[in-house]
Structure formats: structure tokens, C-alpha cells
Design a protein around this motif. Structure first.
Motif, PDB file in Angstrom:
ATOM      1  N   ARG A  76       0.808  -1.234   0.000  1.00  0.00           N
ATOM      2  CA  ARG A  76       0.000   0.000   0.000  1.00  0.00           C
ATOM      3  C   ARG A  76       0.837   1.278   0.000  1.00  0.00           C
ATOM      4  O   ARG A  76       0.496   2.234  -0.723  1.00  0.00           O
ATOM      5  CB  ARG A  76      -0.963  -0.008   1.196  1.00  0.00           C
ATOM      6  CG  ARG A  76      -1.936   1.162   1.216  1.00  0.00           C
ATOM      7  CD  ARG A  76      -2.899   1.083   0.043  1.00  0.00           C
ATOM      8  NE  ARG A  76      -3.744   2.272  -0.015  1.00  0.00           N
ATOM      9  CZ  ARG A  76      -3.448   3.377  -0.680  1.00  0.00           C
ATOM     10  NH1 ARG A  76      -2.284   3.484  -1.313  1.00  0.00           N
ATOM     11  NH2 ARG A  76      -4.275   4.398  -0.702  1.00  0.00           N
ATOM     12  N   MET A 100      -4.485  16.343   6.190  1.00  0.00           N
ATOM     13  CA  MET A 100      -4.930  15.170   6.935  1.00  0.00           C
ATOM     14  C   MET A 100      -4.467  13.896   6.224  1.00  0.00           C
ATOM     15  O   MET A 100      -3.938  12.975   6.857  1.00  0.00           O
ATOM     16  CB  MET A 100      -6.457  15.175   7.053  1.00  0.00           C
ATOM     17  CG  MET A 100      -7.032  13.930   7.742  1.00  0.00           C
ATOM     18  SD  MET A 100      -8.836  13.848   7.649  1.00  0.00           S
ATOM     19  CE  MET A 100      -9.066  13.507   5.897  1.00  0.00           C
ATOM     20  N   TRP A 101      -4.632  13.874   4.908  1.00  0.00           N
ATOM     21  CA  TRP A 101      -4.242  12.691   4.132  1.00  0.00           C
ATOM     22  C   TRP A 101      -2.721  12.522   4.147  1.00  0.00           C
ATOM     23  O   TRP A 101      -2.220  11.395   4.228  1.00  0.00           O
ATOM     24  CB  TRP A 101      -4.760  12.830   2.710  1.00  0.00           C
ATOM     25  CG  TRP A 101      -4.880  11.520   1.984  1.00  0.00           C
ATOM     26  CD1 TRP A 101      -4.018  11.012   1.072  1.00  0.00           C
ATOM     27  CD2 TRP A 101      -5.932  10.566   2.114  1.00  0.00           C
ATOM     28  NE1 TRP A 101      -4.455   9.789   0.611  1.00  0.00           N
ATOM     29  CE2 TRP A 101      -5.634   9.488   1.237  1.00  0.00           C
ATOM     30  CE3 TRP A 101      -7.101  10.511   2.880  1.00  0.00           C
ATOM     31  CZ2 TRP A 101      -6.459   8.384   1.120  1.00  0.00           C
ATOM     32  CZ3 TRP A 101      -7.923   9.404   2.750  1.00  0.00           C
ATOM     33  CH2 TRP A 101      -7.591   8.359   1.885  1.00  0.00           C
ATOM     34  N   GLY A 103      -0.750  13.276   6.483  1.00  0.00           N
ATOM     35  CA  GLY A 103      -0.360  12.754   7.781  1.00  0.00           C
ATOM     36  C   GLY A 103      -0.487  11.249   7.884  1.00  0.00           C
ATOM     37  O   GLY A 103       0.098  10.629   8.770  1.00  0.00           O
ATOM     38  N   CYS A 104      -1.275  10.648   6.966  1.00  0.00           N
ATOM     39  CA  CYS A 104      -1.459   9.192   6.956  1.00  0.00           C
ATOM     40  C   CYS A 104      -0.667   8.525   5.837  1.00  0.00           C
ATOM     41  O   CYS A 104      -0.832   7.330   5.577  1.00  0.00           O
ATOM     42  CB  CYS A 104      -2.943   8.856   6.779  1.00  0.00           C
ATOM     43  SG  CYS A 104      -4.033   9.567   8.029  1.00  0.00           S
ATOM     44  N   THR A 105       0.200   9.307   5.168  1.00  0.00           N
ATOM     45  CA  THR A 105       0.907   8.817   3.985  1.00  0.00           C
ATOM     46  C   THR A 105       2.403   8.770   4.241  1.00  0.00           C
ATOM     47  O   THR A 105       2.983   9.722   4.759  1.00  0.00           O
ATOM     48  CB  THR A 105       0.627   9.743   2.773  1.00  0.00           C
ATOM     49  OG1 THR A 105      -0.787   9.799   2.550  1.00  0.00           O
ATOM     50  CG2 THR A 105       1.321   9.233   1.522  1.00  0.00           C
ATOM     51  N   SER A 106       3.012   7.657   3.871  1.00  0.00           N
ATOM     52  CA  SER A 106       4.467   7.519   4.039  1.00  0.00           C
ATOM     53  C   SER A 106       5.199   8.389   3.026  1.00  0.00           C
ATOM     54  O   SER A 106       4.870   8.392   1.838  1.00  0.00           O
ATOM     55  CB  SER A 106       4.884   6.051   3.836  1.00  0.00           C
ATOM     56  OG  SER A 106       4.216   5.205   4.737  1.00  0.00           O
TER      57      SER A 106
END
Length: 312
Positions: A76, A100-101, A103-106
Motif C-alpha cells: 500500500r 490530513m491525508w 499525515g497518513c501517507t508515508s
């Protein structure tokens, strides 16, 4: 590793209904592969398996050499997914949603950069609920690109976009592909597939009817020439059609329509004949087969074959 996406005997069923009925295809690194089909053909079901959202009922899939469902944690972070509909919180602004997105993405790329790429920089303070349908699609794309994906899944990416926004999105997709991103695209816009795809597969009722380069799929269908004969000229005055490469012809009033497998030869001999005969061919139109024509013929033939099997 040249093969980035691989499906072998892929099946997916829902409570007895076979949405995907055993398909095989591969996508090479840096390639844009278009998965086409009518509504209910099985495109989205196939995409969901490749994206790791569901396990296949049968067969195997590999993305970047791994099982995208069982090894989701490894796959992913290296993929970007643009769903048909994002479902973002309506009260957040474009910038807040992107942050926000991110912050959740490597290894997320800068938010300002991705908003600029997708033409949303001047809409960053607008709430999601105030965006147009086309702007929401661009936001979907922006978030799919945040992680600099090696593999990008695009499910109907230009639905709702105006003509200029569609072409801007096409150009961005071309740039990503040129940088080495592998893209799997589903779309109902056949001109989009013609413009962007290196190869494609056409699905119908859970099966792949044909696959190959766009030019090869289209070349399997005849080209067409149409023209109007002047009032004092008749079809029988034309030179023999078969030696010109014509495979089929029809007349509607004064209009003559020819089908040919060799457009250049047929058109050349027709025009030479008209020149020597001193005849003006009005409303002359000569064109190769389109992907849309190929698509409709393939879908019709599969439906006919399935109906035949069902009556045995």
C-alpha cells in the motif's frame, strides 16, 4: 522486475454471482494499461482486488511482486488509489483535507506541490462541500499522488471534468508515466483510453474479450469510406470493388458506404477513378475504425456467444 501487476485466473464472486470469471493480464513497469468495459463488466471488482481491498475468490494477483491483500502493509505505501468517489469530510477545506491525508501517507510530497499539480492551489481555502464535481475529482487525484506512488490506480479519473480539465489531467498522467509510474486506468471515455493507453483489455460480463495495443485492437476492425454520387452517376459505374480492397458496401439514397481492410489502397483507387472520370465525390469521408466501434463490436459478439452457450 519488468512485470509490476499480474493477474492469473482471477475470479471474484458475490453470493453466487461471478463478477470476475477468470481473467489473466499483466502490466509492465512504466506502462499505462486501460481496463475497459460496460457497466457491470467487472472492472471495479478487479481493481478492488489489485488495490488490496479484497481477496480474490480464485486465482492469484501480484502487485510489485507481492499479494496486495495479504501483504497490504508492504504494497500500500508504494501505490496510489483514486476511487470513483472519495467521500471526504465536507466541512474541511481542500488544504485541511490534503494535510490530513498527508499525515497518513508515508514519505508524502509537499501538500502545496500536489495541489499545484492538480490545479487546486487557488481553491485551498474552499470547503470540500463547496467544490464542484470536477474539483472533487481533482482532489481525489491529488491525494492519490501524495505518496509519490510507483503504481497508480485510477478509477474513472475524469468523470465530471470539463474538457480543459480533462486534457490537463491527461497531460499530468502522461508526465507521471514518463517519470516511470505504472498506471492502471478504468474509464468510460474511450477517447481517453485511445489518448493515454499503451495497452488495454476490454471486459464484458466478467471476462476479457480482447487485449493488446490500442492500434492493434482497432486495426482488427474495417475502415470506412462514404461519399455521395452525383445525380448522373450510379454505383455500377464504379470500378470493381473487391480488387480495391472493399469487403462490404451499401447504398442509402445517393450515399455509398464502403468497408475496407486497406484504407490507403481503397481511397487512392477510388480518388484516381473519380479524377479520370471527372466525377466529384461529395461529402467524402474516409476514416480508420475507432476504439468505440471496436468496443461495441466486441461487447456485442461476447453477448451473442454467451446467449448461444446459455441455450445449449
Amino acid at each position: 522486475m519488468n512485470t509490476v501487476i499480474e493477474a492469473v485466473g482471477l475470479r471474484r464472486s458475490y453470493r453466487g454471482f461471478d463478477a470476475v470469471r477468470g481473467i489473466d493480464f499483466t502490466v509492465a513497469r512504466g506502462e499505462l494499461f486501460a481496463l475497459l468495459g460496460t457497466n457491470g463488466a467487472g472492472k471495479t471488482s478487479t481493481l478492488e482486488i489489485l488495490e488490496g481491498q479484497a481477496a480474490p475468490t480464485g486465482g492469484t494477483v501480484r502487485v510489485l511482486g507481492r499479494d496486495p491483500f495479504r501483504e497490504r502493509a508492504a504494497v500500500r505505501p508504494r501505490t496510489g488509489v483514486m476511487l470513483q468517489e472519495g467521500g471526504f469530510p465536507p466541512e474541511l477545506t481542500v488544504l485541511e483535507t490534503a494535510r490530513m491525508w498527508a499525515g497518513c501517507t508515508s514519505h508524502a510530497r509537499p501538500v502545496d506541490e500536489v495541489l499545484e499539480l492538480t490545479g487546486l492551489a487557488d481553491r485551498r481555502t474552499v470547503r470540500v462541500k463547496q467544490l464542484s464535481g470536477g474539483e472533487r475529482r481533482r482532489l481525489d487525484l491529488a491525494l492519490a499522488l501524495l505518496g509519490r506512488p510507483e503504481v497508480l490506480f485510477l478509477d474513472e479519473p475524469t468523470t465530471g471534468l470539463d474538457a480543459q480539465s480533462r486534457r490537463d489531467t491527461w497531460e499530468l498522467i502522461r508526465e507521471l508515466k514518463a517519470q516511470g509510474t505504472t498506471v492502471l486506468l478504468t474509464t468510460h471515455y474511450l477517447d481517453e483510453a485511445e489518448q493515454l493507453a499503451d495497452r488495454l483489455a476490454i471486459m464484458h460480463q466478467g471476462l476479457i474479450a480482447t487485449t493488446g495495443r490500442v492500434a492493434d485492437v482497432v486495426a482488427e476492425r474495417p475502415s470506412r469510406i462514404s461519399f455521395e454520387l452525383p445525380p448522373d452517376c450510379f454505383l455500377g459505374e464504379l470500378p470493381p470493388l473487391a480488387p480495391m480492397g472493399v469487403t462490404r458496401h451499401e447504398t442509402v439514397g445517393r450515399t455509398v458506404r464502403l468497408e475496407t481492410r486497406d484504407l490507403q489502397r481503397t481511397a487512392t483507387e477510388l480518388l484516381v477513378w473519380a479524377h479520370h472520370a471527372g466525377i466529384a465525390l461529395r461529402a467524402l469521408d474516409a476514416r480508420s475504425a475507432s476504439l468505440e466501434e471496436a468496443f461495441m463490436e466486441i461487447a456485442k459478439n461476447i453477448a451473442k456467444n454467451l446467449d448461444t452457450e446459455g441455450t445449449r
